[in-house]
Design an enzyme around this catalytic site. Structure first.
Site, PDB file in Angstrom:
ATOM      1  N   ASP A  18       0.994  -1.183  -0.039  1.00  0.00           N
ATOM      2  CA  ASP A  18      -0.295   0.349   0.181  1.00  0.00           C
ATOM      3  C   ASP A  18       0.582   1.013  -0.004  1.00  0.00           C
ATOM      4  OD1 ASP A  18      -2.604   1.168   0.721  1.00  0.00           O
ATOM      5  OD2 ASP A  18      -1.632   2.109   2.724  1.00  0.00           O
ATOM      6  N   ASP A  20      -0.358   5.080   0.458  1.00  0.00           N
ATOM      7  CA  ASP A  20      -0.929   6.315   2.174  1.00  0.00           C
ATOM      8  C   ASP A  20      -0.508   5.400   3.342  1.00  0.00           C
ATOM      9  OD1 ASP A  20      -1.484   7.763   0.046  1.00  0.00           O
ATOM     10  OD2 ASP A  20      -3.097   6.860   0.214  1.00  0.00           O
ATOM     11  N   GLU A  27      -1.130  11.055   3.576  1.00  0.00           N
ATOM     12  CA  GLU A  27      -2.037  10.101   3.344  1.00  0.00           C
ATOM     13  C   GLU A  27      -2.385  11.672   2.055  1.00  0.00           C
ATOM     14  OE1 GLU A  27      -4.756   7.580   3.501  1.00  0.00           O
ATOM     15  OE2 GLU A  27      -3.516   6.850   5.032  1.00  0.00           O
ATOM     16  N   ARG A  63     -14.487  11.856  -1.113  1.00  0.00           N
ATOM     17  CA  ARG A  63     -13.735  13.208  -0.807  1.00  0.00           C
ATOM     18  C   ARG A  63     -13.406  13.754  -1.291  1.00  0.00           C
ATOM     19  NH1 ARG A  63      -9.357   8.294   1.604  1.00  0.00           N
ATOM     20  NH2 ARG A  63     -10.716   7.199   0.711  1.00  0.00           N
ATOM     21  N   SER A 106      -2.303   1.364  -4.176  1.00  0.00           N
ATOM     22  CA  SER A 106      -2.910   2.596  -3.755  1.00  0.00           C
ATOM     23  C   SER A 106      -4.259   2.907  -3.931  1.00  0.00           C
ATOM     24  CB  SER A 106      -2.114   3.199  -4.269  1.00  0.00           C
ATOM     25  OG  SER A 106      -1.647   4.758  -3.962  1.00  0.00           O
ATOM     26  N   GLY A 107      -5.005   2.911  -3.481  1.00  0.00           N
ATOM     27  CA  GLY A 107      -6.043   4.043  -2.597  1.00  0.00           C
ATOM     28  C   GLY A 107      -5.697   5.258  -3.493  1.00  0.00           C
ATOM     29  N   LYS A 151      -6.919  -3.922  -5.067  1.00  0.00           N
ATOM     30  CA  LYS A 151      -5.463  -3.802  -5.042  1.00  0.00           C
ATOM     31  C   LYS A 151      -5.225  -5.927  -4.721  1.00  0.00           C
ATOM     32  CE  LYS A 151      -4.810  -0.427  -1.866  1.00  0.00           C
ATOM     33  NZ  LYS A 151      -4.460   0.209  -0.556  1.00  0.00           N
ATOM     34  N   ASP A 174      -1.850  -0.703   6.115  1.00  0.00           N
ATOM     35  CA  ASP A 174      -2.227  -0.698   7.606  1.00  0.00           C
ATOM     36  C   ASP A 174      -3.708  -0.756   7.707  1.00  0.00           C
ATOM     37  OD1 ASP A 174      -2.785   3.353   6.971  1.00  0.00           O
ATOM     38  OD2 ASP A 174      -2.264   2.247   5.464  1.00  0.00           O
ATOM     39  N   ASN A 177      -8.785  -1.353   3.636  1.00  0.00           N
ATOM     40  CA  ASN A 177      -9.070  -1.690   2.177  1.00  0.00           C
ATOM     41  C   ASN A 177      -7.266  -2.839   2.277  1.00  0.00           C
ATOM     42  OD1 ASN A 177      -7.417   0.546   2.380  1.00  0.00           O
ATOM     43  ND2 ASN A 177      -7.687   0.575   0.153  1.00  0.00           N
TER      44      ASN A 177
END
Length: 223
Positions: A18, A20, A27, A63, A106-107, A151, A174, A177
């Site tokens: 991941d 962030d 983030e 967001r 990554s998101g 992912k 972390d 997701n």
């Protein structure tokens, strides 16, 4: 970034991380939101999503919508402000030197993380993209959203491409997701993680440095 760095005939293993709050201390979307004056609102949504209280895709759309109208030039400022997690660049260096394929899933957003990933020697990056029109963010995401299922799919696709067995796949994250990809890996590492991820992880790391993951890569390499 979709092309792989050339490796020798044998790949030692696959490391999928991941970004962030794992590869980075920050983030990314919160850094962008600060330029729009909406960081507090975005942080609240991020916290709920990473704790598993909100659907990730819905939370991301909410967001990004708050960023509508932001000039795309701020993305360069955000790139300049990125702080890699202590030890992570050395971890990537050791992994690639030892024949591991390294991927970031990554998101977050390609526009922010691709440059740093290339400098670090990362082989693959999968992330979201901001929709940009007329030099400004539209408040929408361009293309499919990279959520937990995406992912996991990326992890399994990379493993198939390189012929890496599950036992030699290490995944790090972390937040909630990241659960699916940690379950799909031979070794799932939760780094300073939310409870939702700790409960499915094989390894929990709470120190500052991600170089603490290296012994787990070494162990996976001989399975």
């Amino acid at each position: 970034m979709s092309a792989a760095i050339e490796h020798g005939p044998a790949v030692t293993g696959l490391l999928v991380s991941d970004v962030d709050s794992t590869f980075l201390t920050q983030e990314v979307i919160e850094l962008v939101a600060e330029h729009a004056g909406v960081r507090d609102r975005v942080e609240e949504i991020t916290t709920a999503a990473m704790s598993g209280e909100l659907d990730f895709a819905q939370s991301l759309r909410a967001r990004v919508a708050l960023l509508e109208g932001l000039d795309e030039s701020v993305l360069a400022e955000v790139r300049a402000a990125l702080v890699p997690t202590p030890g992570v660049l050395e971890l990537v260096r050791r992994a690639t030197a030892d024949g591991w394929v390294v991927a970031l899933v990554s998101g977050g957003f390609h526009e922010v993380i691709d440059e740093l990933a290339a400098e670090a020697g990362v082989d693959h990056v999968l992330a979201n993209r901001f929709e940009i029109s007329g030099g400004r963010l539209t408040g929408r995401v361009s293309g499919p959203i990279i959520d937990g299922a995406a992912k996991r799919r990326a992890l399994t696709e990379y493993a198939a491409t390189y012929g890496v067995p599950t036992a030699r796949i290490v995944a790090m994250g972390d937040g909630a997701n990241d659960r699916e990809m940690l379950r799909a890996a031979g070794t799932g590492i939760a780094y300073r993680a939310k409870p939702a991820l700790r409960e499915v992880a094989d390894v929990v790391l709470d120190g500052e440095s991600l170089l603490a993951a290296w012994p787990h890569l070494e162990a996976a390499a001989v399975r």
